[in-house]
Scaffold this motif. Structure first.
Motif, mmCIF file in Angstrom:
data_model
loop_
_atom_site.group_PDB
_atom_site.id
_atom_site.type_symbol
_atom_site.label_atom_id
_atom_site.label_comp_id
_atom_site.label_asym_id
_atom_site.label_seq_id
_atom_site.Cartn_x
_atom_site.Cartn_y
_atom_site.Cartn_z
ATOM 1 N N PRO A 12 -18.079 -1.595 -9.398
ATOM 2 C CA PRO A 12 -19.833 -2.814 -10.049
ATOM 3 C C PRO A 12 -19.315 -2.083 -11.410
ATOM 4 O O PRO A 12 -20.017 -3.604 -11.976
ATOM 5 C CB PRO A 12 -20.305 -1.329 -8.907
ATOM 6 C CG PRO A 12 -19.966 -0.596 -7.664
ATOM 7 C CD PRO A 12 -18.626 -0.547 -8.600
ATOM 8 N N GLY A 13 -18.827 -1.464 -11.616
ATOM 9 C CA GLY A 13 -19.252 -0.923 -13.293
ATOM 10 C C GLY A 13 -18.212 -2.343 -13.819
ATOM 11 O O GLY A 13 -18.988 -2.575 -15.442
ATOM 12 N N ARG A 15 -20.512 -5.270 -14.022
ATOM 13 C CA ARG A 15 -20.920 -5.079 -15.309
ATOM 14 C C ARG A 15 -20.804 -5.161 -16.580
ATOM 15 O O ARG A 15 -21.625 -5.593 -17.525
ATOM 16 C CB ARG A 15 -21.885 -3.552 -15.258
ATOM 17 C CG ARG A 15 -22.773 -3.070 -14.250
ATOM 18 C CD ARG A 15 -23.466 -1.962 -14.032
ATOM 19 N NE ARG A 15 -24.270 -2.250 -12.539
ATOM 20 C CZ ARG A 15 -24.112 -1.638 -11.537
ATOM 21 N NH1 ARG A 15 -23.164 -0.294 -11.553
ATOM 22 N NH2 ARG A 15 -24.900 -1.503 -10.250
ATOM 23 N N ARG A 16 -19.599 -4.878 -17.469
ATOM 24 C CA ARG A 16 -18.731 -5.130 -17.885
ATOM 25 C C ARG A 16 -18.887 -6.597 -18.341
ATOM 26 O O ARG A 16 -18.505 -7.007 -19.797
ATOM 27 C CB ARG A 16 -17.876 -4.566 -18.412
ATOM 28 C CG ARG A 16 -17.720 -3.423 -18.445
ATOM 29 C CD ARG A 16 -16.679 -1.619 -18.532
ATOM 30 N NE ARG A 16 -15.399 -2.918 -19.108
ATOM 31 C CZ ARG A 16 -14.060 -1.829 -19.894
ATOM 32 N NH1 ARG A 16 -13.600 -1.397 -19.571
ATOM 33 N NH2 ARG A 16 -13.922 -2.689 -20.906
ATOM 34 N N ARG A 40 -20.631 -8.615 -17.460
ATOM 35 C CA ARG A 40 -21.336 -9.842 -17.018
ATOM 36 C C ARG A 40 -21.681 -9.321 -18.492
ATOM 37 O O ARG A 40 -22.407 -10.476 -19.292
ATOM 38 C CB ARG A 40 -22.848 -8.562 -16.603
ATOM 39 C CG ARG A 40 -24.688 -9.331 -17.011
ATOM 40 C CD ARG A 40 -25.384 -8.492 -15.927
ATOM 41 N NE ARG A 40 -26.557 -9.609 -16.612
ATOM 42 C CZ ARG A 40 -27.980 -8.700 -15.944
ATOM 43 N NH1 ARG A 40 -28.180 -7.765 -15.338
ATOM 44 N NH2 ARG A 40 -28.851 -9.310 -16.199
ATOM 45 N N THR A 41 -21.825 -8.143 -20.027
ATOM 46 C CA THR A 41 -22.100 -7.997 -20.273
ATOM 47 C C THR A 41 -21.564 -9.104 -21.444
ATOM 48 O O THR A 41 -21.678 -9.645 -22.645
ATOM 49 C CB THR A 41 -21.989 -7.088 -20.879
ATOM 50 O OG1 THR A 41 -22.627 -6.378 -20.417
ATOM 51 C CG2 THR A 41 -21.919 -6.889 -23.108
ATOM 52 N N ALA A 47 -27.403 -13.663 -13.263
ATOM 53 C CA ALA A 47 -27.162 -12.013 -12.848
ATOM 54 C C ALA A 47 -27.801 -10.839 -11.957
ATOM 55 O O ALA A 47 -28.896 -11.558 -12.119
ATOM 56 C CB ALA A 47 -25.967 -11.449 -13.606
ATOM 57 N N ASP A 62 -28.279 -7.676 -9.918
ATOM 58 C CA ASP A 62 -28.290 -5.797 -10.286
ATOM 59 C C ASP A 62 -29.177 -5.254 -9.506
ATOM 60 O O ASP A 62 -30.842 -5.033 -10.361
ATOM 61 C CB ASP A 62 -28.062 -5.376 -11.639
ATOM 62 C CG ASP A 62 -26.801 -4.430 -11.693
ATOM 63 O OD1 ASP A 62 -27.277 -3.103 -10.458
ATOM 64 O OD2 ASP A 62 -26.961 -3.741 -12.792
ATOM 65 N N ILE A 80 -24.109 -5.570 -7.499
ATOM 66 C CA ILE A 80 -23.926 -6.301 -8.749
ATOM 67 C C ILE A 80 -23.425 -7.503 -8.255
ATOM 68 O O ILE A 80 -22.262 -7.109 -7.384
ATOM 69 C CB ILE A 80 -23.367 -5.818 -9.722
ATOM 70 C CG1 ILE A 80 -23.754 -7.075 -10.916
ATOM 71 C CG2 ILE A 80 -22.405 -5.179 -9.470
ATOM 72 C CD1 ILE A 80 -23.519 -6.158 -12.323
#
Length: 322
Positions: A82-83, A86-87, A89-90, A107, A109, A114
């Motif tokens: 998941p991390g 998230r990276r 997505r950023t 997105a 979450d 996510i």
């Protein structure tokens, strides 16, 4: 966002290939979100191969013919995955629209699961082994992408020199060399560790670097080339992605003269060849070390892949260091 099933029948053991869940196994709240975003019920979901995430990666078709591509993962499948989304997505929110990058629509979450929803891209991965034709297409596009991302449009991106690859690898192997470590590497652990330190300094720069370019993260379309899966993007030297992409040519068994490619490519021709060798050796050391670690949850094929790739790259850096 990988190629259509069946477009690459010559898959080799050096092609990344994890074990994914199907779209139907994604929790219902995530699937309902996808249908709201697409504006119609999903009637077809084709799981895409490539990469090592245990999550879903599927091309979707809705009842009214709309299309999309979704990636989704939860912590129970693998605590680190998941991390990574998230990276990504950023990164996607920070990078401007470019011909060589995918467009993220939305997105989801909920703190555990996510999901990222992208435009669907009709395309194929480069052949494995890489052909001369695909190499010209992809590396030409890579030069254009690098120019567009220099200076980085995302000044707050992580520094590539802080990546974990520069702290493990040969440094760890030197402390306790495994009994089965290649004798050539054993005899040069001091030098290889010096190369690792050199590479960390050499990758500093002002470009936005993808840092994970290989065949399964590339799509060749009728309109050009798109580079996908931006979870590892960082600020670094503009020659780095070309050097990393060249690794995939080597491990695929391509007949392309990779050293000649690096010597003439716009992104690497002016780089110090020793810096390039140092980075390639650092990647080799990281894979050699990681291939000996326990298999992580949900990623049953990754250690075998890393071992095969490390062996292929060791043979290459031996030639470059001779």
């Amino acid at each position: 966002m990988s190629s259509l099933p069946g477009t690459n029948p010559s898959a080799a053991p050096t092609r990344a290939a994890g074990v994914r869940i199907s779209y139907d196994e994604v929790p219902a709240p995530v699937r309902r979100w996808v249908e709201r975003e697409l504006g119609s019920p999903v009637v077809s979901a084709s799981t895409q191969s490539g990469g090592f995430s245990p999550g879903a990666a599927a091309r979707l078709v809705t009842a009214d013919g709309r299309r999309g591509f979704v990636k989704a993962v939860g912590g129970a499948l693998n605590p680190d995955s998941p991390g990574l989304l998230r990276r990504e997505r950023t990164t996607m929110e920070a990078v401007p629209a470019l011909p060589w990058t995918p467009r993220m629509r939305s997105a989801y979450d909920d703190g555990d699961w996510i999901a990222l929803l992208f435009d669907d891209i009709e395309g194929r991965e480069p052949a494995h082994p890489w052909t001369a034709e695909d190499t010209d297409l992809v590396f030409g596009a890579l030069a254009d992408l690098t120019a567009a991302l220099t200076p980085t449009p995302w000044p707050e991106a992580p520094d590539l020199s802080d990546a974990g690859i520069f702290r493990g690898g040969w440094a760890v192997l030197q402390e306790s060399p495994p009994a089965d470590l290649d004798p050539w590497a054993v005899a040069r652990l001091d030098l290889l560790r010096e190369y690792q330190q050199r590479a960390r300094a050499a990758v500093v720069g002002e470009s936005l670097v993808h840092w994970d370019i290989r065949a399964d993260n590339v799509l060749i379309t009728d309109a050009g080339v798109v580079f996908v899966d931006w979870a590892w993007a960082a600020r670094g030297a503009g020659w780095v992605d070309t050097a990393l992409a060249a690794l995939d040519l080597v491990i695929s068994g391509s007949s392309v003269d990779v050293d000649n490619l690096l010597s003439r490519h716009p992104c690497t021709r002016d780089a110090d060849p020793l810096d390039v060798t140092a980075l390639l050796a650092t990647v080799t050391g990281a894979l050699t070390e990681r291939s000996r670690a326990p298999v992580p949850p949900g990623l049953p094929t990754i250690r075998d892949y890393q071992r095969v790739v490390a062996d292929a790259l060791t043979a290459w850096i031996r030639r470059r260091m001779s």
